[in-house]
Design a protein around this motif. Structure first.
Motif, mmCIF file in Angstrom:
data_model
loop_
_atom_site.group_PDB
_atom_site.id
_atom_site.type_symbol
_atom_site.label_atom_id
_atom_site.label_comp_id
_atom_site.label_asym_id
_atom_site.label_seq_id
_atom_site.Cartn_x
_atom_site.Cartn_y
_atom_site.Cartn_z
ATOM 1 N N VAL A 143 0.838 -1.185 0.000
ATOM 2 C CA VAL A 143 0.000 0.000 0.000
ATOM 3 C C VAL A 143 0.881 1.245 0.000
ATOM 4 O O VAL A 143 2.001 1.228 0.514
ATOM 5 N N GLY A 144 0.355 2.303 -0.603
ATOM 6 C CA GLY A 144 1.055 3.584 -0.606
ATOM 7 C C GLY A 144 2.301 3.527 -1.460
ATOM 8 O O GLY A 144 2.334 2.888 -2.510
ATOM 9 N N SER A 145 3.377 4.183 -0.999
ATOM 10 C CA SER A 145 4.556 4.279 -1.849
ATOM 11 C C SER A 145 5.186 2.913 -2.112
ATOM 12 O O SER A 145 5.811 2.710 -3.151
ATOM 13 N N ASP A 146 4.996 1.963 -1.193
ATOM 14 C CA ASP A 146 5.535 0.620 -1.453
ATOM 15 C C ASP A 146 4.825 -0.018 -2.649
ATOM 16 O O ASP A 146 5.450 -0.689 -3.466
ATOM 17 N N ALA A 147 3.505 0.209 -2.720
ATOM 18 C CA ALA A 147 2.747 -0.323 -3.855
ATOM 19 C C ALA A 147 3.190 0.387 -5.133
ATOM 20 O O ALA A 147 3.401 -0.237 -6.178
ATOM 21 N N TYR A 148 3.366 1.703 -5.015
ATOM 22 C CA TYR A 148 3.802 2.473 -6.185
ATOM 23 C C TYR A 148 5.160 1.974 -6.685
ATOM 24 O O TYR A 148 5.355 1.727 -7.877
ATOM 25 N N ARG A 149 6.106 1.822 -5.759
ATOM 26 C CA ARG A 149 7.452 1.376 -6.162
ATOM 27 C C ARG A 149 7.416 0.015 -6.831
ATOM 28 O O ARG A 149 8.099 -0.246 -7.812
ATOM 29 N N PHE A 150 6.573 -0.868 -6.278
ATOM 30 C CA PHE A 150 6.446 -2.205 -6.865
ATOM 31 C C PHE A 150 5.956 -2.103 -8.315
ATOM 32 O O PHE A 150 6.521 -2.702 -9.225
ATOM 33 N N LEU A 151 4.897 -1.288 -8.505
ATOM 34 C CA LEU A 151 4.338 -1.153 -9.850
ATOM 35 C C LEU A 151 5.346 -0.504 -10.798
ATOM 36 O O LEU A 151 5.477 -0.891 -11.950
ATOM 37 N N ALA A 152 6.078 0.476 -10.252
ATOM 38 C CA ALA A 152 7.070 1.161 -11.083
ATOM 39 C C ALA A 152 8.158 0.185 -11.528
ATOM 40 O O ALA A 152 8.586 0.183 -12.684
ATOM 41 N N ARG A 153 8.582 -0.668 -10.608
ATOM 42 C CA ARG A 153 9.608 -1.665 -10.942
ATOM 43 C C ARG A 153 9.110 -2.605 -12.029
ATOM 44 O O ARG A 153 9.814 -2.915 -12.987
ATOM 45 N N GLU A 154 7.862 -3.060 -11.866
ATOM 46 C CA GLU A 154 7.288 -3.958 -12.874
ATOM 47 C C GLU A 154 7.259 -3.254 -14.229
ATOM 48 O O GLU A 154 7.497 -3.854 -15.267
ATOM 49 N N HIS A 155 6.932 -1.948 -14.167
ATOM 50 C CA HIS A 155 6.840 -1.196 -15.409
ATOM 51 C C HIS A 155 8.199 -1.160 -16.119
ATOM 52 O O HIS A 155 8.289 -1.370 -17.325
ATOM 53 N N VAL A 156 9.241 -0.914 -15.346
ATOM 54 C CA VAL A 156 10.586 -0.869 -15.922
ATOM 55 C C VAL A 156 10.929 -2.208 -16.562
ATOM 56 O O VAL A 156 11.467 -2.289 -17.670
ATOM 57 N N LEU A 157 10.565 -3.256 -15.860
ATOM 58 C CA LEU A 157 10.836 -4.603 -16.346
ATOM 59 C C LEU A 157 10.163 -4.834 -17.698
ATOM 60 O O LEU A 157 10.769 -5.343 -18.646
ATOM 61 N N VAL A 158 8.896 -4.442 -17.776
ATOM 62 C CA VAL A 158 8.145 -4.608 -19.015
ATOM 63 C C VAL A 158 8.795 -3.783 -20.132
ATOM 64 O O VAL A 158 8.949 -4.244 -21.261
ATOM 65 N N ALA A 159 9.193 -2.546 -19.777
ATOM 66 C CA ALA A 159 9.817 -1.676 -20.779
ATOM 67 C C ALA A 159 11.090 -2.326 -21.319
ATOM 68 O O ALA A 159 11.337 -2.334 -22.531
ATOM 69 N N GLN A 160 11.878 -2.897 -20.415
ATOM 70 C CA GLN A 160 13.126 -3.558 -20.846
ATOM 71 C C GLN A 160 12.833 -4.713 -21.786
ATOM 72 O O GLN A 160 13.454 -4.870 -22.833
ATOM 73 N N LEU A 161 11.852 -5.518 -21.388
ATOM 74 C CA LEU A 161 11.505 -6.671 -22.212
ATOM 75 C C LEU A 161 11.021 -6.233 -23.590
ATOM 76 O O LEU A 161 11.409 -6.792 -24.609
ATOM 77 N N SER A 162 10.160 -5.206 -23.596
ATOM 78 C CA SER A 162 9.584 -4.815 -24.882
ATOM 79 C C SER A 162 10.674 -4.211 -25.768
ATOM 80 O O SER A 162 10.652 -4.350 -26.987
ATOM 81 N N ASP A 163 11.650 -3.590 -25.148
ATOM 82 C CA ASP A 163 12.786 -3.063 -25.883
ATOM 83 C C ASP A 163 13.610 -4.202 -26.488
ATOM 84 O O ASP A 163 13.929 -4.228 -27.668
ATOM 85 N N THR A 164 13.933 -5.180 -25.654
ATOM 86 C CA THR A 164 14.738 -6.310 -26.113
ATOM 87 C C THR A 164 14.032 -7.084 -27.217
ATOM 88 O O THR A 164 14.634 -7.505 -28.203
ATOM 89 N N LEU A 165 12.732 -7.281 -27.050
ATOM 90 C CA LEU A 165 11.996 -8.112 -27.999
ATOM 91 C C LEU A 165 11.420 -7.304 -29.168
ATOM 92 O O LEU A 165 10.784 -7.866 -30.053
ATOM 93 N N LYS A 166 11.597 -5.999 -29.078
ATOM 94 C CA LYS A 166 11.180 -5.122 -30.167
ATOM 95 C C LYS A 166 9.688 -5.226 -30.478
ATOM 96 O O LYS A 166 9.287 -5.342 -31.638
ATOM 97 N N VAL A 167 8.887 -5.261 -29.441
ATOM 98 C CA VAL A 167 7.435 -5.206 -29.647
ATOM 99 C C VAL A 167 6.831 -4.262 -28.620
ATOM 100 O O VAL A 167 7.467 -3.927 -27.626
ATOM 101 N N ARG A 168 5.575 -3.854 -28.851
ATOM 102 C CA ARG A 168 4.897 -3.014 -27.868
ATOM 103 C C ARG A 168 4.525 -3.889 -26.667
ATOM 104 O O ARG A 168 4.303 -5.098 -26.820
ATOM 105 N N PRO A 169 4.428 -3.290 -25.458
ATOM 106 C CA PRO A 169 4.170 -4.078 -24.249
ATOM 107 C C PRO A 169 2.979 -5.017 -24.391
ATOM 108 O O PRO A 169 3.049 -6.174 -23.975
ATOM 109 N N GLU A 170 1.879 -4.536 -25.003
ATOM 110 C CA GLU A 170 0.698 -5.400 -25.071
ATOM 111 C C GLU A 170 0.919 -6.592 -25.994
ATOM 112 O O GLU A 170 0.165 -7.556 -25.975
ATOM 113 N N GLN A 171 1.982 -6.533 -26.808
ATOM 114 C CA GLN A 171 2.258 -7.681 -27.691
ATOM 115 C C GLN A 171 3.206 -8.688 -27.045
ATOM 116 O O GLN A 171 3.508 -9.723 -27.631
#
Ligand code: ATP
Ligand code: MG
Length: 903
Positions: free
Chosen positions: A721-749
């Motif tokens: 909850v609160g900033s801990d929840a935010y940080r968790f989501l932000a980390r996941e977001h970074v992870l997704v961004a990295q993956l989508s970059d590596t795999l050269k597709v948009r996140p939803e793909q």
């Protein structure tokens, strides 16, 4: 007379009394009433303890109650004596500094002897024996006066039987009992004039104790044992506390042999008779089992009703033990199907007449009970297999005693109770090393104890805290609902389990202030941390805060600088960031609780929680895993409520008002207590003593991390909850961004892309496998061409490093096919891969005609590679684990072939 009527008459007798005055009828408290010394309420006086101890002013001078009680130490007596239940109801009358011995004796005797037609029990005086504490002449004289019985009819018993205390310094006093002689069928004859000071065990079922009157008159300064204590003087206010066993009176008035046959219990025995096809009354052994079933089913029903769930320690363990013993007794009676779904409803229908919430809570109660039986049945299944293996081995080796280790492993790993192991072993004519088992159990228990000690610090002995509490004379004021810093003064110091007068730099000390903003761990909420500064400049760092006895708040602190002594003014400062993060978690827990109840129904009640800074854990009752869709619905719902920014407020009210307002979790409250109700808008309302965020909007965001099972019928959700929840989501977001970059597709793909990749990888692996086999076989031609001549035989003895069993076989057969037709041919391939050695021999018809055999060859070389094997004359296969002598094995093949071919 049915039990309900006995209960009603008891209360009426005291409520309407006019000689000493009307008693206020007080409803039974929950079995789980908070008391650091008790697992369960075990007597009618427990809810009134603060009045007897002078910690609180009683709101009435006289009271009467019928209190639910559980006494776990009596479990072994159940069904064996006529009079012990693990659950029972204790009827009592209480005087707080009002009437004393004479009133208590008169009232009890009157009810017991008054004719049935006039509202009493109508028990025949000729069967009744009062008892006194030997030496309590006052009581003796009063009994004679009130009953008119001759002196020799009044039994004089010793302190063990007839002196009451709490086992600690404080109030104590002599008792008197009313006993009923049930006649020669229940025990030997006796002479009342010479009986005592102990009550002979053989007489206890004959001279049935129905009522105990405690005359609280002494102030004890030291208690060394039940019979060894010091009386310092008289109490300023003398009290009366009595307890009459409802079931005991019921079986006398219903003319039954024992308590298990009374109206509210016997239907369970009848149901068990119907299920098992056995008859109650046919054999003593079975009768005890029937009674255990009736008792344990009722006790577990009442415990679950009050909010206990099965577990591995404390209250949960008691419940687990009761449920399992009930199930097992049914099995011993020959019934192997799920028994509780048959028995529980019978008990509910009887007990529900008085305790109506058993009906309202039925879904939750039955879910918890049935899930535990289901789990136990699985335990039995797994454990029985292990047990059977162990006994089979034992018998094969000619042994007659199962080792303590085995019995312990069965217990520890498979939850197999020792008595079950003993019984099953006896059925097989085997003994069990019980002493060895007990030794291992004790070792484990000691480990657990040391563990608990290490965890709880010096919390085990409460006497130092009581001393501090007594010296203060009133409860510590908690101001932390409103402020996070406050002024107070030092009222006591405890170190290493004892009261100390001062502490210096570096010392660990437990410090008590008269008022404090620090929240003590409780209700699932972790303690505050922070600092305390004293007026002389001393500073302490507060690591933990606990409430070891009611009314006391203890700060576990380290002295950073200066000298700490009692009496100094103190400035207490809570770590606000931590507190805020914890409060957010606590409010979030309430919201998640409410949302789960909306999604899964009212049975999803809280079974525990932990509110820590920025994260929380919420346990609740549910059958089976919570579907992912429900998890995301709940998460969406609570985050909507965050956006709605509902105000959170706390209000203190009576329990009746709390129930009316729809508050959840009314467990373990004491009647008459005002309760604190925390509401999130009008949406979630719950009894709670914790601290909370000011409004739901302050939570920012709530993220559920997942859910899992933590025991039968209980699920656990972890969340941020609160900033801990935010940080968790932000980390996941970074992870997704990295993956989508590596795999050269948009996140939803991403999911589709990853699926594609996995699929491609699988196809590629298959291709590689094909190539590998092709390569392997390609070697076949070369090997066949290079065959050695051993006499007339074409022999290929080949070492194939890296080849597993399947490949070795394929290769051997391939090579055999390529050897010159019409001539004897032998192929032996030995492969080694992953620490395993595979041997395959393949020979053709001509070789067999010469007396060669694939089976013989494999058997000959098998031992060299640390294994064995065999097969037919044409193809045989073996395996081992020793790759160091493969070459030797191949040489042996050549020798063998040469030998046979020559012969
Ligand atoms: P006993 O010696 O028979 O075990 P007790 O001395 O433990 O009784 P008290 O602690 O004086 O009993 O409790 C008050 C009354 O509660 C008893 O007189 C009895 O009527 C009833 N009682 C106590 N224990 C049980 C029990 N396990 N089951 C049913 N009734 C009980
Ligand atoms: Mg007892």
């Amino acid at each position: 007379m049915d039990t309900a009527e006995i209960r009603r008459r008891f209360v009426a007798h005291f409520e309407q009394n006019t000689t000493v005055g009307a008693h206020t009828p007080v409803p039974s408290a929950s079995l789980l009433l908070d008391d650091p010394n008790l697992l369960f309420v075990n007597a009618g006086m427990v809810p009134f303890k603060p009045y007897f101890l002078g910690q609180e002013t009683p709101p009435f001078p006289r009271a009467t109650s019928v209190q639910k009680c559980v006494r776990t130490p009596d479990i072994e007596d159940v069904g064996k004596t006529t009079r012990h239940g693990t659950f029972f109801e204790m009827c009592g009358n209480f005087s707080f500094g009002d009437y004393f011995k004479e009133g208590a004796i008169e009232l009890a005797w009157d009810l017991v002897t008054k004719p049935l037609a006039e509202g009493g029990w109508g028990l025949d005086e000729a069967h009744l024996y009062p008892s006194i504490l030997d030496g309590d002449d006052e009581a003796l004289a009063l009994w004679r006066k009130v009953t008119g019985l001759p002196e020799e009819r009044i039994l004089r018993l010793g302190r063990k039987e007839n002196y009451w205390s709490m086992g600690i310094p404080g109030p104590g006093g002599p008792c008197s009992e009313i006993l009923y002689d049930r006649g020669a069928a229940y025990g030997p004859d006796f002479d009342p004039a010479t009986l005592g000071p102990d009550m002979p065990v053989a007489l206890e079922d004959r001279l049935l104790e129905i009522w105990n009157l405690v005359f609280m008159q002494d102030e004890l300064s030291a208690v060394r044992s039940k019979e060894d204590f010091d009386i310092a003087g008289s109490l300023p206010k003398r009290n009366i506390d009595t307890g009459m066993g409802l079931e005991r009176v019921a079986f006398l008035l219903q003319d039954k042999a024992n308590m298990y046959e009374i109206d509210v219990m016997f239907p369970v025995i009848e149901k068990a008779e119907e299920l098992t096809g056995r008859r109650y009354g046919a054999s003593h052994e079975d009768d005890v089992r029937f009674r255990v079933v009736a008792d344990h089913v009722r006790s577990s029903l009442m415990l679950i009703g009050d909010g206990v769930t099965p577990g591995n320690e404390a209250r949960g363990y008691v419940l687990r033990r009761l449920l399992r013993r009930a199930v097992r007794s049914m099995r011993l009676l020959g019934y192997e199907d799920p028994a509780l779904p048959e028995l529980f409803p019978v008990s509910r229908d009887k007990m529900g007449e008085t305790y109506t919430s058993l009906h309202q809570d039925w879904e939750r109660i039955s879910t918890v009970a049935y899930a535990e039986e289901h789990a136990f049945r699985q335990t039995l299944r797994a454990g029985t297999t292990i047990f059977d293996q162990a006994t089979a081995e034992l018998k094969k080796s000619g042994g007659t005693q199962l080792t303590g280790d085995k019995a312990f492993a069965l217990h520890d790993t498979y939850g197999f109770p020792i008595d079950l192991t003993l019984e099953m072993a006896a059925e097989q004519g085997l003994a069990v090393d019980e002493a060895g088992f007990r030794r291992l159990m004790n070792e484990q228990r000691q480990r657990a104890k040391d563990d608990a000690k290490a965890k709880k610090g010096q919390h085990r002995d409460a006497s130092a805290y009581r001393q501090v509490a007594d010296s203060m004379g009133r409860a510590v004021e908690f101001t932390g609902y409103d402020v996070v810093t406050d002024e107070g003064s030092v009222r006591g110091l405890v170190a290493a389990g004892g009261v100390v007068s001062s502490a210096g730099p570096g010392d660990d000390v437990e410090i008590v202030l008269d008022r404090t903003p620090f929240y003590a761990e409780g209700g699932g909420q972790l303690a505050d941390q922070g600092v305390i500064e004293l007026e002389n400049g001393a500073r302490l760092e507060v690591r933990d805060v606990q409430s070891p006895v009611t009314g006391l708040i203890v700060h576990h602190a380290t002295v950073l600088s200066g000298e700490v002594t009692a009496g100094l003014g103190a400035h207490a400062v809570v770590d606000v960031e931590r507190r805020r993060a914890i409060s957010r978690a606590h409010t979030a827990t309430h919201m998640v609780h409410k949302a789960f109840r909306e999604a899964l129904g009212e049975t999803a009640t809280q079974a525990g929680s932990e509110n820590a800074p920025g994260r929380f854990r919420f346990d609740f009752s549910a059958v089976g895993a919570v579907p992912a869709s429900v998890m995301s619905d709940v998460e969406a719902r609570v985050n909507e409520v965050v956006l709605d920014d509902l105000a959170v407020h706390a209000e203190v009210m009576s329990q009746a008002e709390a129930v009316k307002s729809g508050a959840m979790a009314l467990f373990g409250e004491k009647y008459g207590d005002r309760v604190r109700v925390v509401s999130v808008g009008d949406w979630a309302r719950e009894l709670c003593g914790g601290t909370h965020a000011g409004s739901s909007g302050k939570l920012g965001v709530i993220k559920l991390l997942g859910e899992s099972s933590i025991g039968s019928g209980v699920r656990r959700v972890e969340a941020l909850v609160g900033s801990d929840a935010y940080r968790f989501l932000a980390r996941e977001h970074v992870l997704v961004a990295q993956l989508s970059d590596t795999l050269k597709v948009r996140p939803e793909q991403l999911p589709e892309r990853v699926n594609d990749l996995v699929e491609k990888l699988r196809t590629a692996e298959k291709e590689i496998e094909k190539v590998r086999v092709a390569q392997l076989l390609a070697a076949g031609g070369e090997l066949a061409a290079g065959a050695a001549k051993v006499g007339p035989v074409n022999l290929v003895a080949h070492r194939a490093d890296g080849a597993g069993g399947g490949d070795v076989r394929t290769l051997a057969l391939d090579v055999r096919g390529r050897l010159p037709q019409g001539e004897p041919g032998v192929v032996v391939v030995i492969g080694a891969a992953d620490g395993k050695v595979a041997v395959v021999a393949a020979i053709n018809d001509e070789a067999q005609a010469r007396g060669l055999s694939a089976n013989d060859l494999v058997r000959a070389v098998g031992p060299l590679v640390g294994g064995k094997g065999g097969g037919k004359a044409d193809v045989a296969q073996g395996g081992g684990t020793d790759a160091s002598r493969i070459d030797e094995a191949l040489a042996l093949v050549t020798t063998e072939v040469g030998r046979v071919a020559a012969g």
